[in-house]
Design an enzyme around this catalytic site. Structure first.
Site, PDB file in Angstrom:
ATOM      1  N   HIS A  46     -11.546 -20.602  17.610  1.00  0.00           N
ATOM      2  CA  HIS A  46     -10.401 -21.077  17.898  1.00  0.00           C
ATOM      3  C   HIS A  46      -9.832 -20.323  19.187  1.00  0.00           C
ATOM      4  O   HIS A  46     -10.385 -18.937  19.083  1.00  0.00           O
ATOM      5  CB  HIS A  46      -9.085 -20.774  16.805  1.00  0.00           C
ATOM      6  CG  HIS A  46      -9.032 -19.101  16.513  1.00  0.00           C
ATOM      7  ND1 HIS A  46      -8.507 -18.109  16.660  1.00  0.00           N
ATOM      8  CD2 HIS A  46     -10.115 -19.202  15.672  1.00  0.00           C
ATOM      9  CE1 HIS A  46      -8.640 -16.982  16.310  1.00  0.00           C
ATOM     10  NE2 HIS A  46      -9.837 -17.755  15.068  1.00  0.00           N
ATOM     11  N   ASP A  47      -9.296 -20.540  20.588  1.00  0.00           N
ATOM     12  CA  ASP A  47      -8.862 -19.881  21.569  1.00  0.00           C
ATOM     13  C   ASP A  47     -10.080 -19.255  22.143  1.00  0.00           C
ATOM     14  O   ASP A  47      -9.642 -18.208  23.588  1.00  0.00           O
ATOM     15  CB  ASP A  47      -8.097 -18.948  21.512  1.00  0.00           C
ATOM     16  CG  ASP A  47      -6.728 -19.294  19.643  1.00  0.00           C
ATOM     17  OD1 ASP A  47      -6.166 -19.786  20.628  1.00  0.00           O
ATOM     18  OD2 ASP A  47      -7.151 -19.193  18.861  1.00  0.00           O
ATOM     19  N   GLY A  80     -13.838 -15.783  17.450  1.00  0.00           N
ATOM     20  CA  GLY A  80     -11.546 -16.393  17.942  1.00  0.00           C
ATOM     21  C   GLY A  80     -11.921 -15.633  19.438  1.00  0.00           C
ATOM     22  O   GLY A  80     -12.071 -14.356  19.180  1.00  0.00           O
TER      23      GLY A  80
END
Length: 260
Positions: free
Chosen positions: A121-122, A139
């Site tokens: 994520h991200d 992440g």
């Protein structure tokens, strides 16, 4: 659409370009956008608020756009945007973003993501990036253009890897890596410059010489690592060295792998 296999599950709302191909037993979620000439091989899952750019090919058993592997994620709206002409091989996983990380996971153009690798994520992935089999990008990482991450390598959350760097296989990277750096060993060590990559890209001998001198100054010069970088910025005329200086002096939440 003749390019969609009858066994594929296309949920209502999905936007699929007429030139895209969806193979047998694929699942495409309601918020997914597949661009021109995108190809999903068999048994691919693309879900979440995910956009896949033109010419990208996703191979069997990849799961793209699922929710983050982050206990702080509470179901908030977030996206995964994948650029053009990527090759995403078997069993690759890429997750959407989180509210705490800006809500976006981004993958650039012309990447190769080999079997079993993971993009969390991200993460922000640049262009022409290669992530080799079973490597994992955690992440909030930033992976700049032309980076190669070796097989079974692990990139710690929030780490930045500068343009043109190479990470050896079975390496754990816990701190930022300067552009054009060469990192290897089980606990990542900045062990030189990616000279092979520089030569392949046609970087001039003068610039490579300047990069070598800059590396030595960062390794052995007086003062802190940041002070050495500041001094380099005042003295250099090489755009490649300036790129390293800008990277070091930019805001970051991690320390740097420094030359040994």
């Amino acid at each position: 659409m003749t390019g969609i296999h009858p066994s594929a599950v296309i949920e209502e709302g999905a936007q699929i370009d007429a030139s895209a191909t969806v193979g047998p037993f694929c699942v495409v979620g309601p918020q997914v956008v597949l661009g021109p000439d995108v190809e999903l091989k068999s048994h691919v899952v693309v879900t979440g608020q995910t956009e896949v750019g033109a010419g990208t090919v996703i191979f069997s058993f990849a799961v793209i756009g699922e929710i983050p592997q982050d206990l702080k994620f509470k179901g908030e709206a977030s996206k995964l945007v994948i650029g053009k002409r990527n090759r995403i091989r078997e069993h690759v996983t890429m997750n959407c973003g989180t509210e705490g990380g800006g809500g976006l996971t981004s993958v650039g153009d012309d990447g190769l993501f080999m079997a079993g690798c993971h993009v969390a994520h991200d993460a922000i992935i640049g262009n022409n990036v290669i992530v080799v089999n079973s490597a994992a990008v955690a992440g909030h990482c930033v992976i700049e253009d032309d980076v190669i991450i070796g097989g079974l390598a692990g990139i710690h959350q929030w780490v930045r890897i500068g343009r043109g760097a190479i990470i050896g296989a079975v390496t754990m990277v816990t701190n930022d890596v300067i552009p054009y750096g060469l990192v290897q060993a089980p606990r990542g060590v900045l062990d030189g410059l990616n000279l092979v990559g520089l030569k392949r890209r046609g970087v001039s001998r003068a610039d490579i010489t300047a990069l070598r001198a800059a590396f030595q100054m960062l390794a052995q010069g007086e003062g802190t690592f940041h002070q050495r970088a500041e001094r380099l910025g005042e003295e250099t005329s090489s755009e490649y060295v300036s790129e390293i200086v800008d990277f070091v002096l930019a805001e970051t939440g991690r320390h740097f792998l420094t030359p040994g």
